[in-house]
Structures are given as structure tokens and as C-alpha cells.
Design an enzyme around this catalytic site. Structure first.
Site, PDB file in Angstrom:
ATOM      1  N   HIS A 265      27.912  58.031  50.481  1.00 40.99           N
ATOM      2  CA  HIS A 265      28.082  58.703  49.181  1.00 40.99           C
ATOM      3  C   HIS A 265      29.460  59.360  49.117  1.00 40.99           C
ATOM      4  O   HIS A 265      30.132  59.318  48.092  1.00 40.99           O
ATOM      5  CB  HIS A 265      27.021  59.795  48.995  1.00 40.99           C
ATOM      6  CG  HIS A 265      25.619  59.291  48.869  1.00 40.99           C
ATOM      7  ND1 HIS A 265      24.645  59.574  49.798  1.00 40.99           N
ATOM      8  CD2 HIS A 265      25.027  58.541  47.912  1.00 40.99           C
ATOM      9  CE1 HIS A 265      23.510  59.017  49.412  1.00 40.99           C
ATOM     10  NE2 HIS A 265      23.709  58.378  48.280  1.00 40.99           N
TER      11      HIS A 265
ATOM     12  N   SER B 169      21.886  54.592  54.672  1.00 41.91           N
ATOM     13  CA  SER B 169      20.924  54.736  53.582  1.00 41.91           C
ATOM     14  C   SER B 169      20.197  56.060  53.764  1.00 41.91           C
ATOM     15  O   SER B 169      19.923  56.464  54.904  1.00 41.91           O
ATOM     16  CB  SER B 169      19.908  53.589  53.665  1.00 41.91           C
ATOM     17  OG  SER B 169      18.764  53.901  52.896  1.00 41.91           O
TER      18      SER B 169
ATOM     19  N   ARG C 103      17.263  56.445  53.247  1.00 42.07           N
ATOM     20  CA  ARG C 103      15.945  56.086  53.797  1.00 42.07           C
ATOM     21  C   ARG C 103      15.976  55.916  55.319  1.00 42.07           C
ATOM     22  O   ARG C 103      14.914  55.887  55.940  1.00 42.07           O
ATOM     23  CB  ARG C 103      15.408  54.819  53.129  1.00 42.07           C
ATOM     24  CG  ARG C 103      15.018  55.041  51.675  1.00 42.07           C
ATOM     25  CD  ARG C 103      14.269  53.873  51.086  1.00 42.07           C
ATOM     26  NE  ARG C 103      13.655  54.216  49.811  1.00 42.07           N
ATOM     27  CZ  ARG C 103      14.189  53.977  48.612  1.00 42.07           C
ATOM     28  NH1 ARG C 103      15.358  53.388  48.517  1.00 42.07           N
ATOM     29  NH2 ARG C 103      13.560  54.335  47.504  1.00 42.07           N
TER      30      ARG C 103
END
Ligand code: PAF
Length: 286
Positions: free
Chosen positions: A37, A185, A187
Site C-alpha cells: 500500500h 496481502s 490476508r
């Protein structure tokens, strides 16, 4: 750094930013921010944008049996990271702010969502396209930045912006990997130590597929079968797809003659992971 929780606030902050900067850039996220990000934030800043990061775990893009309830949330950590990265505005709306009433309007991007994740996540891309269209209308950025780990999402949003004449340039930024190759990720936080090891099967399968293609293999079926074998060898049995598609329209190819996207979605423990690799048969880095 300013933090906006309402649509009115973010619009005011962006209007003021526009008077100081040549352009406005938006990095839409669902939070639990990691290095990939922050890479999007840097790309946004490099383009000299007034930089807005949105953090919103969008309920409409999760299926009934998916991980909405347990999706990682870390507002304090996210705000700290954005502050350190020099973000201008963080937009942190509540679900009630974004959906004061259930949306009756939905954006569906057709052919692009019929392959790869589309059939496995009914309604997902409609949820993504609709919330991103809302964010585009709320923030009115000149550019928006998306990670290419979600390659299909990137193509869907690019197409949505073009089809609906959004005055927004949709920019894809290369996938970022951990030192051992695992695609970053939010996740990944769900993975146990053993599952984390197993998850390396995804990049191993993609790399094997790439080796076959640069070695002259032209049959997508042979490459897909070989990727499945590597996944199984890494004890990854639940595979949604291990596919070879062309990288613009994401449709299957009959013969590998030019650049292709190798894409995998598989379940590791209770976590669904995706990864992809752009491959040029000539061996030029994709
Ligand atoms: O990639 C994501 O985090 C989300 O799908 C997005 C683009 C922020 C829309 O909710």
C-alpha cells in the site's frame, strides 16, 4: 495530515488541497496497510499529487461466506503509517456514511469479470466497481492507484473508468513481494507458520509456468496442468484456478504466442490467496 470521516469533510479538504497542488491522487484501500500500500502512496506522491488515502472495508464486495467479519482492521496503525508516509488526507468513512441506504445502483463490468475470480466470487467485482465509482465521485481525483496483485480488479476499474467517462487515470502499480516471494496481502496475516510455508507454492507454481513458457511451451493446458502439479506438491489442494490468459481482456488463449498473465487463486488453510505473473515468451521481463 487531515483525517476525514464524512463525505462533506473529505470534499472540503480536497478542495483546499486542489488550490495548492497541480493534481489530486487517490489510493483506495481497505486498510491493514502494508508495504505494498505504501508503494501505491509513493507512486501517487511521485506524480506530484495531493495524496488522499481512503480506508474502507467495503461490505458489498464480500460474499456471504467470505471474511468480512474477520478482515484485519488497524485504524491506529494505518493512521500512523499514513502520517509517516506524508499522506495529505485519510478518508475513513463508516458504512453508514458510504451507504446511508442500501444501494439500488450497481456497476457491472461484463466480459472482464467472467473469468478468473469472477465466477468464484459472485457479486464481488460489482461491489468493488460500485464503491470505487462512489469514491471517484466523492474525492474527484485526477489519478487513482491500484496494486496489480489484484490484476483483474485493476483491469475492471480501468475499463469502468473508460466506459463511464470518469476523468480519472487508473494507474496499476507492480505487485510487491516479501523477500521469500510471497505476494504481499492483508490476508497473509491469517496464515499460520505452516500455512505461510505452503503459500509459497503459489509463486513456485507461477515461476514454473514462466520457465515452461520461456522454454518454448505454447500450450496453455500444459502450463496450467504443470502449475496445478506444483500447487499440489505444496499441499495446496483447493485451487479455484491456475490459468493462462491474455493480459488485457483476461480471456483464455488457444496458443501462447505473446505476453500472457499467469494467475492463481487457491485456498491455503482457511485463507484464499491470489497471485499472478506477467510472462513474455521471449523471456523479456514482464
Ligand atoms: O483492493 C482493495 O483493497 C479494494 O478492493 C478496493 C479497491 C479498495 C475497493 O474496496
Amino acid at each position: 495530515m487531515q483525517v476525514a470521516r464524512t463525505i462533506g469533510e473529505v470534499r472540503r479538504f480536497v478542495a483546499a488541497g486542489r488550490r495548492r497542488a497541480a493534481s489530486v491522487g487517490l489510493v483506495p484501500t481497505m486498510g491493514a496497510l502494508h508495504a505494498a500500500h505504501l508503494n501505491l502512496v509513493r507512486a501517487c506522491q511521485r506524480d506530484e499529487n495531493f495524496t488522499v488515502v481512503s480506508i474502507f472495508v467495503n461490505p458489498t464486495q464480500f460474499g456471504p461466506n467470505e471474511d468480512l467479519a474477520r478482515y484485519p482492521r488497524d485504524e491506529a496503525g494505518d493512521l500512523e503509517k499514513c502520517g509517516q508516509a506524508g499522506v495529505d488526507v485519510v478518508f475513513l468513512p463508516s458504512a453508514a456514511e458510504m451507504y446511508p441506504q442500501p444501494s439500488e445502483t450497481e456497476i457491472a463490468v461484463s466480459a472482464l469479470t467472467r473469468t478468473l475470480c469472477g465466477p468464484h466470487r459472485p457479486g464481488h467485482f460489482e461491489g468493488v466497481a460500485t464503491v470505487v465509482a462512489k469514491l471517484f465521485n466523492i474525492v474527484q481525483p485526477d489519478r487513482a492507484y491500484f496494486g496489480e496483485k489484484d490484476f483483474q480488479q485493476f483491469r475492471v476499474l480501468q475499463r469502468m473508468a473508460a466506459d463511464l467517462n470518469f476523468p480519472v487515470e487508473v494507474i496499476g502499480c507492480p505487485l510487491v513481494r516479501e523477500p521469500d516471494g510471497l505476494a504481499m496481502s492483508s490476508r497473509n496475516a491469517y496464515l499460520s507458520t505452516d500455512e505461510r510455508r505452503q503459500a509459497l507454492g503459489l509463486i513456485a507454481a507461477l515461476q514454473h509456468g514462466r520457465e515452461l513458457i520461456t522454454g518454448g511451451e505454447q500450450s496453455p493446458v500444459v502450463v496450467e496442468d504443470a502449475m496445478l502439479t506444483v500447487l499440489r506438491g505444496n499441499r495446496i489442494a483447493e485451487v479455484d484456478y491456475a490459468s493462462v490468459v491474455e493480459p488485457e481482456r483476461l480471456q483464455p488463449v488457444e496458443r501462447i504466442a505473446g505476453r500472457v498473465l499467469l494467475a492463481i487463486a487457491a485456498q491455503v488453510g482457511t485463507t484464499r490467496l491470489i497471485d499472478n505473473l506477467l510472462v513474455d515468451p521471449s523471456g523479456a521481463s514482464g
